[in-house]
Design a protein around this motif. Sequence first.
Motif, short mmCIF file in Angstrom:
data_model
loop_
_atom_site.label_atom_id
_atom_site.label_comp_id
_atom_site.label_asym_id
_atom_site.label_seq_id
_atom_site.Cartn_x
_atom_site.Cartn_y
_atom_site.Cartn_z
N HIS A 71 -109.01 32.18 -33.87
CA HIS A 71 -109.47 31.52 -35.06
C HIS A 71 -110.01 30.19 -34.62
O HIS A 71 -109.86 29.63 -33.41
CB HIS A 71 -108.23 31.20 -35.75
CG HIS A 71 -107.60 32.34 -36.40
ND1 HIS A 71 -106.85 32.97 -35.94
CD2 HIS A 71 -107.76 32.74 -37.88
CE1 HIS A 71 -106.20 33.95 -36.50
NE2 HIS A 71 -107.03 33.78 -37.91
N ALA A 72 -110.96 29.55 -35.30
CA ALA A 72 -111.71 28.53 -34.89
C ALA A 72 -111.84 27.28 -35.94
O ALA A 72 -112.07 27.79 -37.14
CB ALA A 72 -113.11 28.57 -34.48
N TRP A 73 -111.44 26.13 -35.64
CA TRP A 73 -112.03 25.04 -36.73
C TRP A 73 -113.17 24.42 -36.29
O TRP A 73 -113.60 24.47 -35.05
CB TRP A 73 -110.67 23.87 -36.30
CG TRP A 73 -110.79 22.71 -37.09
CD1 TRP A 73 -110.39 22.31 -38.43
CD2 TRP A 73 -111.73 21.64 -36.97
NE1 TRP A 73 -110.74 21.24 -39.00
CE2 TRP A 73 -111.51 20.57 -37.96
CE3 TRP A 73 -112.60 21.20 -35.85
CZ2 TRP A 73 -112.19 19.40 -38.07
CZ3 TRP A 73 -113.39 19.92 -35.95
CH2 TRP A 73 -112.87 19.10 -36.99
N PHE A 74 -114.10 24.22 -37.26
CA PHE A 74 -115.27 23.79 -36.94
C PHE A 74 -115.85 22.85 -38.11
O PHE A 74 -115.40 22.62 -39.25
CB PHE A 74 -116.37 24.63 -36.58
CG PHE A 74 -116.61 25.61 -37.78
CD1 PHE A 74 -117.58 25.72 -38.53
CD2 PHE A 74 -115.60 26.90 -37.82
CE1 PHE A 74 -117.72 26.74 -39.63
CE2 PHE A 74 -115.72 27.68 -38.79
CZ PHE A 74 -116.91 27.59 -39.86
N VAL A 75 -116.80 22.08 -37.94
CA VAL A 75 -117.83 21.28 -38.95
C VAL A 75 -119.19 22.12 -39.11
O VAL A 75 -119.63 22.17 -38.26
CB VAL A 75 -117.86 19.83 -38.75
CG1 VAL A 75 -118.65 19.28 -39.70
CG2 VAL A 75 -116.29 19.46 -38.23
N ARG A 110 -117.68 19.38 -45.27
CA ARG A 110 -118.20 20.39 -44.33
C ARG A 110 -117.24 21.12 -43.30
O ARG A 110 -117.67 21.94 -42.28
CB ARG A 110 -119.49 20.13 -43.44
CG ARG A 110 -120.68 19.97 -44.54
CD ARG A 110 -121.95 19.66 -43.75
NE ARG A 110 -122.97 20.08 -44.73
CZ ARG A 110 -123.67 18.89 -45.46
NH1 ARG A 110 -123.05 17.83 -45.72
NH2 ARG A 110 -124.69 19.13 -46.20
N ILE A 111 -116.01 20.50 -43.40
CA ILE A 111 -115.04 20.83 -42.41
C ILE A 111 -114.51 22.48 -42.93
O ILE A 111 -114.39 22.72 -44.13
CB ILE A 111 -113.62 20.00 -42.38
CG1 ILE A 111 -114.03 18.79 -41.83
CG2 ILE A 111 -112.68 20.61 -41.56
CD1 ILE A 111 -112.84 17.82 -41.69
N ALA A 112 -114.36 23.32 -41.81
CA ALA A 112 -114.01 24.87 -42.43
C ALA A 112 -113.26 25.31 -41.01
O ALA A 112 -113.12 24.83 -39.84
CB ALA A 112 -115.45 25.49 -42.59
N GLY A 113 -112.80 26.46 -41.36
CA GLY A 113 -112.05 27.22 -40.32
C GLY A 113 -112.21 28.88 -40.39
O GLY A 113 -112.51 28.98 -41.72
N ARG A 114 -112.29 29.60 -39.63
CA ARG A 114 -112.45 30.97 -39.69
C ARG A 114 -111.96 31.75 -38.58
O ARG A 114 -111.52 31.26 -37.48
CB ARG A 114 -113.88 31.36 -40.09
CG ARG A 114 -114.83 31.34 -38.95
CD ARG A 114 -116.16 31.61 -39.23
NE ARG A 114 -116.99 31.29 -38.19
CZ ARG A 114 -117.83 32.24 -37.71
NH1 ARG A 114 -117.81 33.53 -37.84
NH2 ARG A 114 -118.50 31.87 -36.53
N ARG A 115 -111.71 32.90 -38.86
CA ARG A 115 -111.31 34.05 -37.63
C ARG A 115 -112.65 34.39 -37.22
O ARG A 115 -113.56 34.92 -37.72
CB ARG A 115 -110.61 35.36 -38.40
CG ARG A 115 -110.16 36.17 -37.37
CD ARG A 115 -109.75 37.53 -37.80
NE ARG A 115 -108.58 37.03 -38.73
CZ ARG A 115 -107.96 37.93 -39.58
NH1 ARG A 115 -108.57 39.22 -39.68
NH2 ARG A 115 -106.79 37.81 -40.30
N LEU A 116 -112.68 34.20 -35.65
CA LEU A 116 -114.09 34.42 -35.06
C LEU A 116 -113.97 36.10 -34.80
O LEU A 116 -115.01 36.60 -34.88
CB LEU A 116 -113.80 33.92 -33.61
CG LEU A 116 -114.14 32.22 -33.68
CD1 LEU A 116 -113.85 31.86 -32.57
CD2 LEU A 116 -115.29 31.79 -34.42
N TRP A 117 -112.64 36.67 -34.40
CA TRP A 117 -112.87 38.02 -34.06
C TRP A 117 -111.62 38.58 -34.40
O TRP A 117 -110.36 37.88 -34.44
CB TRP A 117 -113.29 38.60 -32.60
CG TRP A 117 -112.71 37.65 -31.67
CD1 TRP A 117 -113.31 36.62 -31.12
CD2 TRP A 117 -111.60 38.13 -31.02
NE1 TRP A 117 -112.38 36.21 -30.15
CE2 TRP A 117 -111.44 37.02 -30.02
CE3 TRP A 117 -110.68 39.14 -31.05
CZ2 TRP A 117 -110.22 37.00 -29.09
CZ3 TRP A 117 -109.46 39.03 -30.11
CH2 TRP A 117 -109.28 38.03 -29.27
#
Length: 127
Positions: free
Chosen positions: A73-77, A58-65
């Motif tokens: 960008h953010a790293w999250f679970v 479930r670890i993921a990352g994406r561009r927030l805006w």
Amino acid sequence: MANIKPQGLAEALEQELTIYHNSVVEMMDAAGDEAIKKLVKLTKASAPVGKRGSYKRRIAGRRLWKSKRGSAHAWFVKAPDYRLTHLLIRPHPTPNGGQTKGDPFLKNAVDQVLPEYEAAVKEAIKK
């Protein structure tokens, strides 16, 4: 260099700075995308595996805006395992009176990715 009259100096400077700004932002966005991908890959590889084994998946990352001025960008679970991150990273008491050990897998990954990202940003500014 083109012949610029004094009356057109402000406009010429604005145009050149806009071109420079757009290229720097574009390169920084690309560096951020690459850094978050690498951070996700490293943390998935080094994250602890628990009883369920679902935390790593479930670890993921994406561009927030993204805007003309840059991006975030953010790293999250992903849910429902996002609640475990602070328990894995920091030591905490157990129900039987003991103490768990913190696992610095996230800090180690950030320490590895951050210098590369900073170097890419510096390179973008120099070009």
